[in-house]
Design a protein around this motif. Structure first.
Motif, PDB file in Angstrom:
ATOM      1  N   THR A  97       0.816  -1.211   0.000  1.00 16.10           N
ATOM      2  CA  THR A  97       0.000   0.000   0.000  1.00 16.10           C
ATOM      3  C   THR A  97       0.851   1.262   0.000  1.00 16.10           C
ATOM      4  N   GLY A  98       2.144   1.125   0.288  1.00 20.33           N
ATOM      5  CA  GLY A  98       3.011   2.292   0.342  1.00 20.33           C
ATOM      6  C   GLY A  98       4.409   1.927   0.771  1.00 20.33           C
ATOM      7  N   PRO A  99       5.194   2.904   1.234  1.00 20.67           N
ATOM      8  CA  PRO A  99       6.618   2.686   1.505  1.00 20.67           C
ATOM      9  C   PRO A  99       6.925   1.950   2.800  1.00 20.67           C
ATOM     10  N   VAL A 100       5.930   1.646   3.618  1.00 22.27           N
ATOM     11  CA  VAL A 100       6.125   0.839   4.819  1.00 22.27           C
ATOM     12  C   VAL A 100       5.259  -0.406   4.695  1.00 22.27           C
ATOM     13  N   PRO A 101       5.834  -1.598   4.807  1.00 25.44           N
ATOM     14  CA  PRO A 101       5.048  -2.824   4.633  1.00 25.44           C
ATOM     15  C   PRO A 101       4.075  -3.056   5.778  1.00 25.44           C
ATOM     16  N   ALA A 102       2.987  -3.745   5.479  1.00 25.53           N
ATOM     17  CA  ALA A 102       1.944  -3.988   6.480  1.00 25.53           C
ATOM     18  C   ALA A 102       2.419  -4.890   7.612  1.00 25.53           C
ATOM     19  N   ASN A 103       3.530  -5.633   7.407  1.00 22.42           N
ATOM     20  CA  ASN A 103       4.006  -6.508   8.481  1.00 22.42           C
ATOM     21  C   ASN A 103       4.831  -5.768   9.517  1.00 22.42           C
ATOM     22  N   ASP A 104       5.008  -4.452   9.352  1.00 23.24           N
ATOM     23  CA  ASP A 104       5.710  -3.675  10.369  1.00 23.24           C
ATOM     24  C   ASP A 104       4.722  -3.225  11.433  1.00 23.24           C
ATOM     25  N   PRO A 105       4.871  -3.704  12.685  1.00 28.67           N
ATOM     26  CA  PRO A 105       3.872  -3.423  13.712  1.00 28.67           C
ATOM     27  C   PRO A 105       3.945  -2.015  14.276  1.00 28.67           C
ATOM     28  N   THR A 106       5.037  -1.307  14.012  1.00 25.85           N
ATOM     29  CA  THR A 106       5.237  -0.007  14.646  1.00 25.85           C
ATOM     30  C   THR A 106       4.789   1.154  13.775  1.00 25.85           C
ATOM     31  N   PHE A 107       5.220   1.182  12.538  1.00 19.10           N
ATOM     32  CA  PHE A 107       5.067   2.393  11.729  1.00 19.10           C
ATOM     33  C   PHE A 107       3.994   2.316  10.642  1.00 19.10           C
ATOM     34  N   TYR A 108       3.518   1.140  10.300  1.00 15.78           N
ATOM     35  CA  TYR A 108       2.589   1.004   9.173  1.00 15.78           C
ATOM     36  C   TYR A 108       1.242   1.672   9.443  1.00 15.78           C
ATOM     37  N   THR A 109       0.686   2.313   8.415  1.00 20.43           N
ATOM     38  CA  THR A 109      -0.695   2.784   8.454  1.00 20.43           C
ATOM     39  C   THR A 109      -1.369   2.446   7.124  1.00 20.43           C
ATOM     40  N   PRO A 110      -2.624   1.974   7.174  1.00 23.24           N
ATOM     41  CA  PRO A 110      -3.364   1.744   5.923  1.00 23.24           C
ATOM     42  C   PRO A 110      -4.035   3.010   5.407  1.00 23.24           C
ATOM     43  N   ASP A 111      -3.936   4.095   6.181  1.00 23.07           N
ATOM     44  CA  ASP A 111      -4.603   5.345   5.825  1.00 23.07           C
ATOM     45  C   ASP A 111      -3.773   6.117   4.799  1.00 23.07           C
ATOM     46  N   VAL A 112      -3.742   5.587   3.576  1.00 23.90           N
ATOM     47  CA  VAL A 112      -2.931   6.169   2.505  1.00 23.90           C
ATOM     48  C   VAL A 112      -3.735   6.164   1.209  1.00 23.90           C
ATOM     49  N   THR A 113      -3.217   6.863   0.202  1.00 26.62           N
ATOM     50  CA  THR A 113      -3.826   6.841  -1.125  1.00 26.62           C
ATOM     51  C   THR A 113      -3.464   5.525  -1.809  1.00 26.62           C
ATOM     52  N   THR A 114      -4.468   4.866  -2.336  1.00 21.56           N
ATOM     53  CA  THR A 114      -4.216   3.601  -3.029  1.00 21.56           C
ATOM     54  C   THR A 114      -4.672   3.710  -4.485  1.00 21.56           C
ATOM     55  N   TYR A 115      -4.192   2.787  -5.311  1.00 17.40           N
ATOM     56  CA  TYR A 115      -4.431   2.857  -6.745  1.00 17.40           C
ATOM     57  C   TYR A 115      -4.893   1.488  -7.231  1.00 17.40           C
ATOM     58  N   ALA A 116      -6.215   1.353  -7.370  1.00 20.18           N
ATOM     59  CA  ALA A 116      -6.771   0.088  -7.849  1.00 20.18           C
ATOM     60  C   ALA A 116      -6.406  -0.132  -9.313  1.00 20.18           C
ATOM     61  N   PHE A 117      -6.321  -1.395  -9.703  1.00 17.70           N
ATOM     62  CA  PHE A 117      -6.063  -1.726 -11.103  1.00 17.70           C
ATOM     63  C   PHE A 117      -7.232  -1.239 -11.951  1.00 17.70           C
ATOM     64  N   ASP A 118      -6.978  -0.275 -12.832  1.00 20.07           N
ATOM     65  CA  ASP A 118      -8.039   0.342 -13.619  1.00 20.07           C
ATOM     66  C   ASP A 118      -7.431   0.944 -14.886  1.00 20.07           C
ATOM     67  N   PRO A 119      -7.232   0.140 -15.929  1.00 23.21           N
ATOM     68  CA  PRO A 119      -6.614   0.646 -17.159  1.00 23.21           C
ATOM     69  C   PRO A 119      -7.380   1.801 -17.802  1.00 23.21           C
ATOM     70  N   GLU A 120      -8.711   1.778 -17.706  1.00 25.86           N
ATOM     71  CA  GLU A 120      -9.484   2.870 -18.306  1.00 25.86           C
ATOM     72  C   GLU A 120      -9.237   4.188 -17.583  1.00 25.86           C
ATOM     73  N   LYS A 121      -9.130   4.126 -16.270  1.00 25.61           N
ATOM     74  CA  LYS A 121      -8.798   5.334 -15.517  1.00 25.61           C
ATOM     75  C   LYS A 121      -7.392   5.802 -15.862  1.00 25.61           C
ATOM     76  N   ALA A 122      -6.489   4.852 -16.052  1.00 29.72           N
ATOM     77  CA  ALA A 122      -5.128   5.208 -16.444  1.00 29.72           C
ATOM     78  C   ALA A 122      -5.128   5.955 -17.777  1.00 29.72           C
ATOM     79  N   LYS A 123      -5.890   5.461 -18.731  1.00 34.15           N
ATOM     80  CA  LYS A 123      -5.966   6.127 -20.031  1.00 34.15           C
ATOM     81  C   LYS A 123      -6.550   7.529 -19.898  1.00 34.15           C
ATOM     82  N   ALA A 124      -7.587   7.673 -19.067  1.00 29.91           N
ATOM     83  CA  ALA A 124      -8.203   8.987 -18.878  1.00 29.91           C
ATOM     84  C   ALA A 124      -7.213   9.969 -18.262  1.00 29.91           C
TER      85      ALA A 124
END
Length: 531
Positions: free
Chosen positions: A325-352
């Motif tokens: 999800t970002g520069p810190v892996p989810a298996n890190d118990p100290t610093f990881y946060t899921p509260d980040v911008t994510t990018y779903a697989f969406d080729p049509e959005k990529a083209k737009a």
């Protein structure tokens, strides 16, 4: 499933074995035995004080030692060249007590002068990680031969420095390096250290040979007489060599993932996933922001949306990974946060997004062209390069793959900046400041491997990174690194794809395997070969 060796793989295996048969053995070689290990690359230089990377550590950590090593104990660290460390309450100094009775491989005593020299002349100015970690280090006092006091111009968390010791604190002999061009010193290729093994020989394309250090500071160690790292870039050859008994160990997933189920059933061989807990690899798309197309955030967002992480996870890594999800892996118990911008697989959005960025497709569907350099270190990075080329083509970006060996790849990306996109496998090491921040911090000189060589500049991100380096309150540091993840995922200086660990395949005759969370890159002093 049956193993099929290619003609090239069979040639490599046979030729390398023949070369090893003519390696001279020490007179006492029968006491501890020769352990032969598969190595799938040849680093351009082997000095871990300059290049803190696992490809370098894999070989050099047996010769050159850090102040401490990672441990499964509650403390998380095992003293090596340092026997203890203590930080001042104001965070402006850390005192290291150093081990007595240690000598360099040439017989010269190890002292605090070596630590001071390494810290000030190598780790801080030259090392890819130390440049950031020791940015505020101003002096190292040496009140006696076995005490080194690190002085900082700004508060520096002891927790951070301690976690970093296994990675950043490889100590060099001052009497060998002082007064020389450190990066060009011949000792970078024929190592001199304090470790359990001494440098033996190197034959390009064939092997590295390390021999038992009879004067090692830890009594009765090492247990092995010789270590031979056979250069086997063809992973099918590594698997075949294990089955033939020509090598006893293949680490860092040197055996292809598709072979693990089968080879784990071969009598005398075991698949091991332990020993990599402190070495979470991150599959990353590096971006050269000097390219006018890639300097546009919408283009970077489009590339992120063009990548099908689930496909990469299932097809390239066969499930031995997790979507990033970002520069810190989810298996890190100290610093990881899921509260980040994510990018779903969406080729049509990529083209737009590419249309919005002002790069419409022409009649053939092409928008623009890029050069793509996959890191050659692992099958997975090369395979992902092939996938990424196809994923980009699907949204109108023509990517031409430039394939190099390790040395040429590092020069192209980190020195010459002769790339548009690159595929990299940086390592997350328990704290973002130890490695991850280097990938996005601006101002790092050309030639520093595994760092921000894409020319990305973000003053807010730089300021946050610098602040976290001097924040003593653990909770405040966590909050800063949550914000760090949010900034990186929003502005995409690079694109995190998946996080993965490794496997080892070892002969059942080997003892003391995977007994620390950085085992593959530790010193193997207690590694033994039974009958």
């Amino acid at each position: 499933m049956t193993l099929v060796l290619s003609r090239r793989g069979l040639f490599l295996s046979t030729a390398a074995l023949a070369a090893l048969q003519f390696l001279p053995r020490s007179a006492s070689a029968q006491s501890g035995g020769r352990i032969t290990v598969a190595a799938d690359s040849e680093p351009a230089q082997l000095n871990p004080a300059i290049a803190a990377s696992n490809g370098v550590f894999y070989i050099s950590s047996k010769v050159i030692e850090p102040l401490a090593e990672a441990s499964y104990d509650d403390a998380g660290l095992r003293p090596l060249l340092a026997t203890g460390w203590e930080g001042a309450e104001d965070g402006l100094s850390i005192t290291f007590k150093l081990r007595e009775g240690v000598t360099w491989h040439d017989g010269t005593p190890f002292t605090s002068a070596d630590v001071a020299f390494s810290a000030l002349q190598v780790w801080k100015p030259l090392q890819n990680i130390g440049r950031t970690l020791f940015a505020n280090l101003t002096a190292v006092d040496t009140p006696d031969a076995h005490t080194a006091v690190f002085r900082f111009s700004a508060p520096t968390p002891l927790q951070l420095i301690a976690k970093a010791l296994p990675v950043v604190s490889s100590v060099l002999p001052k009497h060998i390096y002082d007064g020389s061009e450190i990066a060009e010193n011949p000792a970078n290729r024929a190592l001199i250290g304090t470790g359990p093994f001494v440098w033996g020989d190197y034959k390009p394309g064939e092997y590295y040979l390390l021999k038992r250090n009879p004067a090692y500071w830890q009594p009765d160690l090492p247990l092995a007489e010789e270590l031979v790292f056979r250069v086997l870039p063809d992973r099918a050859a590594a698997a075949g060599s294990l089955e033939a008994g020509e090598v006893q160990l293949a680490a860092f997933s040197s055996v292809p993932l598709v072979e693990l189920d089968r080879i784990g059933k071969v009598p005398g061989l075991t698949v091991i996933t332990k020993g990599y807990e402190a070495l979470t690899y991150q599959l990353v798309v590096e971006i050269n922001h000097r390219n006018a197309h890639l300097a546009n955030l919408k283009v970077r967002q489009a590339i992120a949306h063009a990548i099908d992480r689930q496909f990469v996870l299932d097809t390239i890594f066969l499930g031995y990974a997790a979507k990033a999800t970002g520069p810190v892996p989810a298996n890190d118990p100290t610093f990881y946060t899921p509260d980040v911008t994510t990018y779903a697989f969406d080729p049509e959005k990529a083209k737009a997004l590419l249309d919005e960025a002002g790069f419409p497709a022409d009649a053939s569907g092409k928008r623009f062209a890029l050069r793509l350099l996959p890191a050659p270190y692992f099958n997975e990075t090369r395979q992902f390069g092939d996938y990424l080329r196809q994923a980009l083509a699907a949204v109108g970006i023509e990517a031409t793959i430039v394939a190099n060996d390790s040395a040429a790849h590092q020069k192209a990306v980190y020195t010459d900046h002769d790339f548009d996109l690159a595929v990299a496998p940086p390592v997350f090491r328990a704290d973002p400041a130890i490695s991850t921040t280097n990938l996005v911090r601006s101002g790092i000189p050309a030639g520093v491997n595994f760092s921000n060589q894409g020319g990305y500049v973000n003053p807010e991100l730089d300021s946050l990174i610098d602040t976290a380096l001097t924040t003593l309150d653990p909770a405040a540091r966590v909050a800063l690194y949550h914000r760090f993840q949010q900034l990186v995922t929003a502005d995409l200086p690079l694109i995190n794809v998946v996080d993965w660990s490794f496997t080892s395949v070892a002969s059942d005759k080997l003892g003391n395997i995977a007994n620390n969370p950085r085992w593959a890159v530790s010193n193997w002093a207690d590694l033994t070969l039974g009958t």
